[in-house]
Design a protein around this motif. Structure first.
Motif, short mmCIF file in Angstrom:
data_model
loop_
_atom_site.label_atom_id
_atom_site.label_comp_id
_atom_site.label_asym_id
_atom_site.label_seq_id
_atom_site.Cartn_x
_atom_site.Cartn_y
_atom_site.Cartn_z
N GLY A 169 0.93 -1.32 0.12
CA GLY A 169 -0.19 -0.12 0.03
C GLY A 169 0.72 1.16 -0.02
N ARG A 170 0.48 2.21 0.83
CA ARG A 170 1.51 3.35 0.97
C ARG A 170 2.90 2.73 1.48
N ASN A 171 3.00 1.69 2.35
CA ASN A 171 3.95 1.05 2.67
C ASN A 171 3.63 -0.53 2.77
N VAL A 172 4.66 -1.38 2.89
CA VAL A 172 4.45 -2.76 3.04
C VAL A 172 3.97 -3.07 4.32
N ALA A 173 2.64 -3.68 4.34
CA ALA A 173 2.09 -4.38 5.49
C ALA A 173 2.31 -6.08 5.31
N TRP A 174 2.33 -6.79 6.52
CA TRP A 174 2.66 -8.32 6.53
C TRP A 174 1.38 -8.99 6.93
N ALA A 175 1.03 -9.77 5.93
CA ALA A 175 -0.11 -10.88 6.53
C ALA A 175 0.59 -11.99 6.82
N THR A 176 0.23 -12.35 8.27
CA THR A 176 0.81 -13.76 9.01
C THR A 176 -0.12 -14.17 9.87
N THR A 177 0.47 -15.10 10.68
CA THR A 177 -0.42 -15.44 11.63
C THR A 177 0.31 -15.45 13.20
N LEU A 178 -0.49 -15.20 14.04
CA LEU A 178 -0.10 -15.01 15.38
C LEU A 178 0.18 -16.55 15.91
#
Length: 256
Positions: free
Chosen positions: A54-63
């Motif tokens: 997006g504007r910056n990188v976000a990370w999709a992951t799992t807790l």
């Protein structure tokens, strides 16, 4: 570091010099994630993490407790972004995002649940922050439009966006950055649902204020016009009209 009192269902604790606020059921998993440094740094190093640009990188992951999340590092946008970067006056916008998300959900607006946030001391009155939200099982509006080109699907997607506009209107919520990337579309059986994200700057006004709804829609249509011009994203005029509606009203769509 001054902070807002966490709302019901959330717990606050200190992890070294970091302030953590997280939902009760995810608090321990969030603490463990912070054990390796920052929440965003932890997310980036997870084996199956997926970058979301997006504007910056976000990370999709799992807790560690199995909860799918998106972890975003808070940054300023706009003309001063190069100067202010990721520095905020304590306690950052993260508490405001949590409050806005809860208010939107209570008003019937679909938005991602804030799992928790971490606030890190920087210097003086300044801090940095990471926010973890529940992963929405879908794609942003431009990506969804690009992969659903038939007229029936496009109409259903446009109607879902119109329902989201109406929900924001009913809540009196103004989203100053309601661009197309900040709307997520999820498939639910034979229909679509629209979700709004990045709600840290949402402000609340009188419910059903048409002027507020018109500002939301104008921002969205401006964004869609940019996608049409720069990414050759094809959107039929009727679909733009649907996405420019709220309640029983429609905003006049300016020419590209």
């Amino acid at each position: 570091m001054s902070v807002f009192v966490p709302p019901a269902g959330y717990r606050q604790s200190a992890v070294g010099g970091t302030l953590l606020v997280a939902r009760d059921e995810h608090h321990d998993a969030m603490r463990r994630a912070l054990g390796s440094g920052t929440l965003h740094g932890w997310a980036a190093t997870q084996p199956r993490a997926q970058a979301m640009q997006g504007r910056n990188v976000a990370w999709a992951t799992t807790l560690g407790d199995g909860t799918p999340v998106v972890v975003r590092h808070s940054r300023h946008g706009g003309a001063l972004a190069g100067l202010t970067r990721d520095l905020f006056l304590a306690p950052s916008r993260a508490p405001r995002e949590l409050d806005a998300a809860l208010r939107l959900q209570a008003a019937g607006v679909r938005t991602a649940t804030v799992i928790g946030y971490a606030v890190y001391r920087a210097f003086g009155p300044f801090c940095r922050a990471d926010v973890a939200t529940a992963l929405i099982d879908g794609a942003d509006l431009p990506a969804t439009l690009a992969t659903h080109r038939d007229a029936i699907a496009r109409q259903a997607i446009s109607d879902a966006v119109a329902r989201l506009n109406s929900a924001l209107w009913s809540a009196g919520a103004h989203h100053p950055d309601l661009n197309a990337k900040n709307i997520m579309i999820a498939r639910r059986h034979d229909t679509f649902e629209a979700w709004v994200i990045d709600v840290d700057r949402v402000s609340f006004h009188a419910p059903r204020d048409a002027s507020i709804a018109a500002r939301n829609v104008a921002r969205l249509i401006h964004s869609l016009h940019k996608w049409q011009a720069t990414q050759q994203l094809s959107i039929a005029p009727d679909d733009l009209l649907r996405m420019g509606s709220f309640g029983q009203s429609r905003v006049e769509i300016p020419p590209r």
